[in-house]
Scaffold this motif. Structure first.
Motif, PDB file in Angstrom:
ATOM      1  N   ARG A  53       0.826  -1.210   0.000  1.00  0.00           N
ATOM      2  CA  ARG A  53       0.000   0.000   0.000  1.00  0.00           C
ATOM      3  C   ARG A  53       0.861   1.261   0.000  1.00  0.00           C
ATOM      4  NH1 ARG A  53      -5.223   1.466   1.625  1.00  0.00           N
ATOM      5  NH2 ARG A  53      -5.490   3.655   1.015  1.00  0.00           N
ATOM      6  N   ASP A  54       1.934   1.261   0.757  1.00  0.00           N
ATOM      7  CA  ASP A  54       2.811   2.440   0.795  1.00  0.00           C
ATOM      8  C   ASP A  54       3.494   2.656  -0.548  1.00  0.00           C
ATOM      9  OD1 ASP A  54       3.075   3.283   3.918  1.00  0.00           O
ATOM     10  OD2 ASP A  54       2.709   1.149   3.686  1.00  0.00           O
ATOM     11  N   ALA A  55       3.829   1.558  -1.242  1.00  0.00           N
ATOM     12  CA  ALA A  55       4.402   1.672  -2.582  1.00  0.00           C
ATOM     13  C   ALA A  55       3.394   2.284  -3.549  1.00  0.00           C
ATOM     14  CB  ALA A  55       4.833   0.299  -3.083  1.00  0.00           C
ATOM     15  N   LYS A  56       2.138   1.910  -3.400  1.00  0.00           N
ATOM     16  CA  LYS A  56       1.084   2.435  -4.274  1.00  0.00           C
ATOM     17  C   LYS A  56       0.831   3.915  -4.013  1.00  0.00           C
ATOM     18  CE  LYS A  56      -3.646   1.426  -5.799  1.00  0.00           C
ATOM     19  NZ  LYS A  56      -4.813   0.518  -5.619  1.00  0.00           N
ATOM     20  N   MET A  57       0.914   4.319  -2.754  1.00  0.00           N
ATOM     21  CA  MET A  57       0.629   5.709  -2.384  1.00  0.00           C
ATOM     22  C   MET A  57       1.823   6.639  -2.596  1.00  0.00           C
ATOM     23  SD  MET A  57      -2.497   5.525  -1.590  1.00  0.00           S
ATOM     24  CE  MET A  57      -2.703   7.209  -0.999  1.00  0.00           C
ATOM     25  N   GLY A  58       3.009   6.073  -2.856  1.00  0.00           N
ATOM     26  CA  GLY A  58       4.187   6.908  -3.054  1.00  0.00           C
ATOM     27  C   GLY A  58       4.776   7.432  -1.763  1.00  0.00           C
ATOM     28  N   TRP A  59       4.768   6.600  -0.722  1.00  0.00           N
ATOM     29  CA  TRP A  59       5.233   7.017   0.593  1.00  0.00           C
ATOM     30  C   TRP A  59       6.540   6.330   0.989  1.00  0.00           C
ATOM     31  CZ3 TRP A  59      -0.279   6.293   3.034  1.00  0.00           C
ATOM     32  CH2 TRP A  59      -1.080   7.388   2.678  1.00  0.00           C
ATOM     33  N   ALA A  60       7.358   5.994   0.022  1.00  0.00           N
ATOM     34  CA  ALA A  60       8.605   5.292   0.327  1.00  0.00           C
ATOM     35  C   ALA A  60       9.513   6.106   1.232  1.00  0.00           C
ATOM     36  CB  ALA A  60       9.339   4.935  -0.967  1.00  0.00           C
ATOM     37  N   ASP A  61       9.508   7.433   1.072  1.00  0.00           N
ATOM     38  CA  ASP A  61      10.407   8.262   1.868  1.00  0.00           C
ATOM     39  C   ASP A  61      10.060   8.242   3.351  1.00  0.00           C
ATOM     40  OD1 ASP A  61       8.004   9.662   1.453  1.00  0.00           O
ATOM     41  OD2 ASP A  61       9.000  11.613   1.507  1.00  0.00           O
ATOM     42  N   ARG A  62       8.880   7.748   3.702  1.00  0.00           N
ATOM     43  CA  ARG A  62       8.446   7.684   5.092  1.00  0.00           C
ATOM     44  C   ARG A  62       8.517   6.268   5.663  1.00  0.00           C
ATOM     45  NH1 ARG A  62       5.140  12.156   6.424  1.00  0.00           N
ATOM     46  NH2 ARG A  62       5.279  13.692   4.763  1.00  0.00           N
ATOM     47  N   TYR A  63       8.849   5.319   4.821  1.00  0.00           N
ATOM     48  CA  TYR A  63       8.700   3.923   5.212  1.00  0.00           C
ATOM     49  C   TYR A  63       9.712   3.477   6.267  1.00  0.00           C
ATOM     50  CZ  TYR A  63       7.243  -0.902   4.713  1.00  0.00           C
ATOM     51  OH  TYR A  63       6.745  -2.155   4.973  1.00  0.00           O
TER      52      TYR A  63
ATOM     53  N   THR B 267       9.695  -0.640  -6.335  1.00  0.00           N
ATOM     54  CA  THR B 267      11.098  -1.041  -6.183  1.00  0.00           C
ATOM     55  C   THR B 267      11.790  -0.237  -5.078  1.00  0.00           C
ATOM     56  OG1 THR B 267      11.771   0.450  -7.979  1.00  0.00           O
ATOM     57  CG2 THR B 267      11.320  -1.843  -8.556  1.00  0.00           C
ATOM     58  N   ALA B 268      11.332   0.977  -4.842  1.00  0.00           N
ATOM     59  CA  ALA B 268      11.909   1.773  -3.756  1.00  0.00           C
ATOM     60  C   ALA B 268      11.636   1.116  -2.405  1.00  0.00           C
ATOM     61  CB  ALA B 268      11.346   3.191  -3.777  1.00  0.00           C
ATOM     62  N   ILE B 269      10.422   0.635  -2.202  1.00  0.00           N
ATOM     63  CA  ILE B 269      10.100  -0.062  -0.954  1.00  0.00           C
ATOM     64  C   ILE B 269      10.913  -1.346  -0.844  1.00  0.00           C
ATOM     65  CG2 ILE B 269       8.307  -1.259   0.356  1.00  0.00           C
ATOM     66  CD1 ILE B 269       7.892   1.677   0.539  1.00  0.00           C
ATOM     67  N   ARG B 270      11.046  -2.090  -1.943  1.00  0.00           N
ATOM     68  CA  ARG B 270      11.873  -3.302  -1.937  1.00  0.00           C
ATOM     69  C   ARG B 270      13.295  -2.987  -1.474  1.00  0.00           C
ATOM     70  NH1 ARG B 270      11.079  -7.871  -5.665  1.00  0.00           N
ATOM     71  NH2 ARG B 270      13.213  -7.549  -6.406  1.00  0.00           N
ATOM     72  N   ASP B 271      13.862  -1.939  -2.030  1.00  0.00           N
ATOM     73  CA  ASP B 271      15.240  -1.572  -1.685  1.00  0.00           C
ATOM     74  C   ASP B 271      15.355  -1.173  -0.216  1.00  0.00           C
ATOM     75  OD1 ASP B 271      15.945  -2.065  -4.306  1.00  0.00           O
ATOM     76  OD2 ASP B 271      15.975   0.049  -4.896  1.00  0.00           O
ATOM     77  N   ILE B 272      14.380  -0.443   0.277  1.00  0.00           N
ATOM     78  CA  ILE B 272      14.390  -0.033   1.678  1.00  0.00           C
ATOM     79  C   ILE B 272      14.324  -1.252   2.585  1.00  0.00           C
ATOM     80  CG2 ILE B 272      13.047   1.133   3.476  1.00  0.00           C
ATOM     81  CD1 ILE B 272      12.247   3.170   1.240  1.00  0.00           C
ATOM     82  N   GLN B 273      13.463  -2.196   2.241  1.00  0.00           N
ATOM     83  CA  GLN B 273      13.328  -3.399   3.057  1.00  0.00           C
ATOM     84  C   GLN B 273      14.637  -4.178   3.126  1.00  0.00           C
ATOM     85  OE1 GLN B 273       9.957  -5.124   1.025  1.00  0.00           O
ATOM     86  NE2 GLN B 273       8.503  -4.267   2.490  1.00  0.00           N
ATOM     87  N   VAL B 274      15.319  -4.314   2.010  1.00  0.00           N
ATOM     88  CA  VAL B 274      16.600  -5.019   1.994  1.00  0.00           C
ATOM     89  C   VAL B 274      17.646  -4.247   2.797  1.00  0.00           C
ATOM     90  CG1 VAL B 274      18.505  -5.780   0.539  1.00  0.00           C
ATOM     91  CG2 VAL B 274      16.151  -6.215  -0.169  1.00  0.00           C
ATOM     92  N   ALA B 275      17.674  -2.927   2.630  1.00  0.00           N
ATOM     93  CA  ALA B 275      18.651  -2.115   3.366  1.00  0.00           C
ATOM     94  C   ALA B 275      18.459  -2.247   4.869  1.00  0.00           C
ATOM     95  CB  ALA B 275      18.535  -0.651   2.941  1.00  0.00           C
ATOM     96  N   ILE B 276      17.217  -2.231   5.302  1.00  0.00           N
ATOM     97  CA  ILE B 276      16.943  -2.390   6.730  1.00  0.00           C
ATOM     98  C   ILE B 276      17.379  -3.778   7.191  1.00  0.00           C
ATOM     99  CG2 ILE B 276      15.116  -2.555   8.457  1.00  0.00           C
ATOM    100  CD1 ILE B 276      13.603  -0.430   6.806  1.00  0.00           C
ATOM    101  N   ALA B 277      17.046  -4.782   6.405  1.00  0.00           N
ATOM    102  CA  ALA B 277      17.389  -6.157   6.784  1.00  0.00           C
ATOM    103  C   ALA B 277      18.886  -6.368   6.851  1.00  0.00           C
ATOM    104  CB  ALA B 277      16.755  -7.139   5.810  1.00  0.00           C
ATOM    105  N   GLU B 278      19.633  -5.661   6.007  1.00  0.00           N
ATOM    106  CA  GLU B 278      21.078  -5.843   5.968  1.00  0.00           C
ATOM    107  C   GLU B 278      21.819  -4.879   6.880  1.00  0.00           C
ATOM    108  OE1 GLU B 278      22.101  -5.665   1.831  1.00  0.00           O
ATOM    109  OE2 GLU B 278      21.322  -7.688   1.433  1.00  0.00           O
ATOM    110  N   SER B 279      21.084  -4.085   7.649  1.00  0.00           N
ATOM    111  CA  SER B 279      21.714  -3.093   8.516  1.00  0.00           C
ATOM    112  C   SER B 279      22.137  -3.650   9.864  1.00  0.00           C
ATOM    113  CB  SER B 279      20.757  -1.919   8.743  1.00  0.00           C
ATOM    114  OG  SER B 279      19.647  -2.308   9.539  1.00  0.00           O
ATOM    115  N   SER B 280      21.751  -4.884  10.164  1.00  0.00           N
ATOM    116  CA  SER B 280      22.045  -5.450  11.474  1.00  0.00           C
ATOM    117  C   SER B 280      22.136  -6.964  11.380  1.00  0.00           C
ATOM    118  CB  SER B 280      20.938  -5.071  12.465  1.00  0.00           C
ATOM    119  OG  SER B 280      21.048  -5.815  13.669  1.00  0.00           O
ATOM    120  N   PRO B 281      23.018  -7.589  12.163  1.00  0.00           N
ATOM    121  CA  PRO B 281      23.067  -9.054  12.186  1.00  0.00           C
ATOM    122  C   PRO B 281      21.820  -9.667  12.801  1.00  0.00           C
ATOM    123  CG  PRO B 281      24.517  -8.121  13.862  1.00  0.00           C
ATOM    124  CD  PRO B 281      24.074  -6.985  12.995  1.00  0.00           C
TER     125      PRO B 281
END
Length: 230
Positions: free
Chosen positions: A115-125, A166-180
């Motif tokens: 839903r956030d990807a559809k609304m264009g709210w990636a910068d807040r995710y 794709t912006a939300i996808r990238d954010i999700q991966v970045a968050i996942a890879e930010s910590s062990p």
């Protein structure tokens, strides 16, 4: 500090006692469509023992992350919505399931973002998910934990229907890879085949019948690995 899923998995000491593992599954439609008893719960109970596992699921289709983030602020020009109501419903269900038991680890599994990807709210995710984790830690009295995120699938890699997919996808991966203590689950191959209504699907927004089962297996595998390594 960068921190999102899904899934999602949040594992840490809640209270001192025997090993009892709490798994919290939340998000929107693809988490709502996931049936823990198909694969997830059997996997974690096999690993830890049925008496040592509590699985709580609370998800609702089509919902933006502000339904979980109590501090979300609407973009300029939009009316401020009710925020955090789904989180409060989730928290109530968790507390009821736990009761007076002492919990050794908490695992938060998150599958949301369409839903956030559809609304264009990636910068807040990312900020919203970071605050959500903070809410969980505060309310469950845990200092740190593991997160497993279900990354958005390959449904709209051209961003033609959901402009920030794709912006939300990238954010999700970045968050996942930010910590062990964070991990993510690939869902790109789960939305092809036959869905639960018997319809053939390809690169669909939702998963096939087999896809949901495999999704549960992958969530469980990541959660188990994180608990073992932390």
């Amino acid at each position: 500090m960068r921190t999102l899923l899904v899934i999602i998995s949040l594992a840490s000491t809640f209270a001192v006692g025997e090993d009892t593992h709490l798994f919290i599954l939340s998000g929107q439609s693809n988490m709502a469509g996931h049936r823990p008893d198909e694969a997830f719960t059997p996997a974690v109970t096999e690993e830890f023992g049925q008496e040592n596992v509590i699985v709580v699921q609370h998800a609702q289709g089509g919902q933006p992350i502000y339904r979980w983030d109590e501090q979300w602020q609407a973009p300029e020009g939009l009316e401020q919505p009710v925020t955090g109501d789904l989180y409060q419903a989730l928290l109530a269900r968790v507390r009821k399931a736990v009761g007076q038991r002492e919990i050794t680890t908490v695992t938060f599994l998150w599958m949301q973002g369409e839903r956030d990807a559809k609304m264009g709210w990636a910068d807040r995710y990312e900020g919203a998910f970071t605050r959500l984790l903070g809410q969980i830690r505060k309310d469950l009295k845990i200092e740190a934990g593991n997160v497993v995120i279900g990354r958005l699938s390959d449904f709209d890699l051209e961003n033609s229907r959901y402009p920030e997919w794709t912006a939300i996808r990238d954010i999700q991966v970045a968050i996942a890879e930010s910590s062990p203590r964070h991990e993510w689950v690939d869902t790109d191959d789960l939305n092809d085949g036959v869905n639960r209504r018997g319809k053939e699907i390809s690169d669909d927004l939702h998963y096939s019948a087999d896809g949901y089962r495999i999704f549960g297996e992958r969530l469980a595998a990541k959660a188990i690995a994180l608990i073992a390594s932390n």
